[in-house]
Design a protein around this motif. Structure first.
Motif, short mmCIF file in Angstrom:
data_model
loop_
_atom_site.label_atom_id
_atom_site.label_comp_id
_atom_site.label_asym_id
_atom_site.label_seq_id
_atom_site.Cartn_x
_atom_site.Cartn_y
_atom_site.Cartn_z
N LYS A 56 14.92 107.27 48.72
CA LYS A 56 14.02 107.49 50.08
C LYS A 56 14.12 108.68 50.49
CE LYS A 56 13.53 102.57 51.54
NZ LYS A 56 14.06 101.80 50.47
N THR A 57 12.90 109.30 50.90
CA THR A 57 13.09 110.59 51.62
C THR A 57 13.71 110.29 53.12
OG1 THR A 57 10.74 110.34 52.30
CG2 THR A 57 11.23 111.40 50.20
N LEU A 58 13.85 111.08 53.71
CA LEU A 58 14.24 111.20 55.35
C LEU A 58 12.86 110.47 56.04
CD1 LEU A 58 16.19 114.36 56.19
CD2 LEU A 58 17.00 112.09 55.75
N ASP A 59 11.92 111.02 55.80
CA ASP A 59 10.78 110.51 56.29
C ASP A 59 10.55 108.95 56.06
OD1 ASP A 59 10.00 112.78 57.56
OD2 ASP A 59 8.69 113.37 55.99
N ALA B 129 12.90 106.79 55.05
CA ALA B 129 14.00 106.09 55.77
C ALA B 129 13.65 105.78 57.23
CB ALA B 129 15.25 106.73 55.77
N ALA B 130 13.24 106.91 57.90
CA ALA B 130 12.91 107.03 59.26
C ALA B 130 11.92 105.78 59.64
CB ALA B 130 12.41 108.18 59.77
N ASP B 131 10.85 105.86 58.70
CA ASP B 131 9.57 104.64 58.73
C ASP B 131 10.24 103.24 58.66
OD1 ASP B 131 7.08 104.27 59.24
OD2 ASP B 131 6.92 103.77 56.90
N VAL B 132 11.21 103.13 57.84
CA VAL B 132 12.14 101.83 57.70
C VAL B 132 12.63 101.39 58.84
CG1 VAL B 132 13.84 100.48 56.65
CG2 VAL B 132 12.24 101.79 55.07
N TYR B 133 13.04 102.24 59.65
CA TYR B 133 14.13 101.94 60.86
C TYR B 133 13.14 101.65 61.78
CZ TYR B 133 16.50 102.86 65.12
OH TYR B 133 16.92 102.64 66.53
N LYS C 47 10.07 100.48 61.63
CA LYS C 47 9.44 99.21 61.45
C LYS C 47 10.21 98.19 61.63
CE LYS C 47 5.46 101.23 58.91
NZ LYS C 47 4.78 101.18 57.48
N SER C 48 11.60 98.29 61.68
CA SER C 48 12.55 97.19 61.55
C SER C 48 12.78 96.42 62.94
CB SER C 48 13.94 97.69 61.13
OG SER C 48 14.58 98.79 62.13
N ASP C 49 13.35 95.39 63.02
CA ASP C 49 13.86 94.60 64.19
C ASP C 49 14.87 94.97 64.74
OD1 ASP C 49 11.41 93.20 63.93
OD2 ASP C 49 12.62 91.67 62.63
N TYR C 50 15.49 96.04 64.23
CA TYR C 50 16.76 96.63 64.82
C TYR C 50 16.53 97.65 65.55
CZ TYR C 50 17.71 93.48 61.05
OH TYR C 50 17.71 92.39 60.09
#
Length: 97
Positions: free
Chosen positions: A83-86, A88-92, A94-97
């Motif tokens: 995963k690229t930094l972008d 990974a940031a998108d995963v964060y 969109k997460s519930d955390y």
């Protein structure tokens, strides 16, 4: 990541010296992404080691076992490779955390 980038660049430079001026070279996508991400994010003070350090410190602060921390670090290493930094940031974001 800087060491990986330098290694990839030096390796590529060494290989390029051996070929004529016009040639097509195949590189692994993750190596190319490493170089591109480094060039794109070169102004940022970020590294995978920093992320691992944050994760280890947080895991220790909540009392995770050494075995679970090792599993977490292993999983993070795998995700960093793909995963690229972008992304990974998108995963964060969109997460519930």
């Amino acid at each position: 990541m800087k060491a990986k980038v330098k290694q990839a660049i030096f390796s590529l430079n060494d290989e390029l010296d051996m070929f004529p001026e016009t040639i097509m070279i195949t590189v692994q996508r993750k190596d190319l992404e490493t170089v591109v991400n480094h060039l794109h994010h070169s102004g940022e003070e970020w590294s995978n080691q920093s992320a691992f350090g944050y994760a280890i410190a947080a895991a220790e602060s909540i009392g995770m076992s050494a075995e679970d921390i090792q599993r977490l670090v292993g999983a993070m290493a795998s995700e960093c490779d793909w995963k690229t930094l972008d992304r990974a940031a998108d995963v964060y974001r969109k997460s519930d955390y």
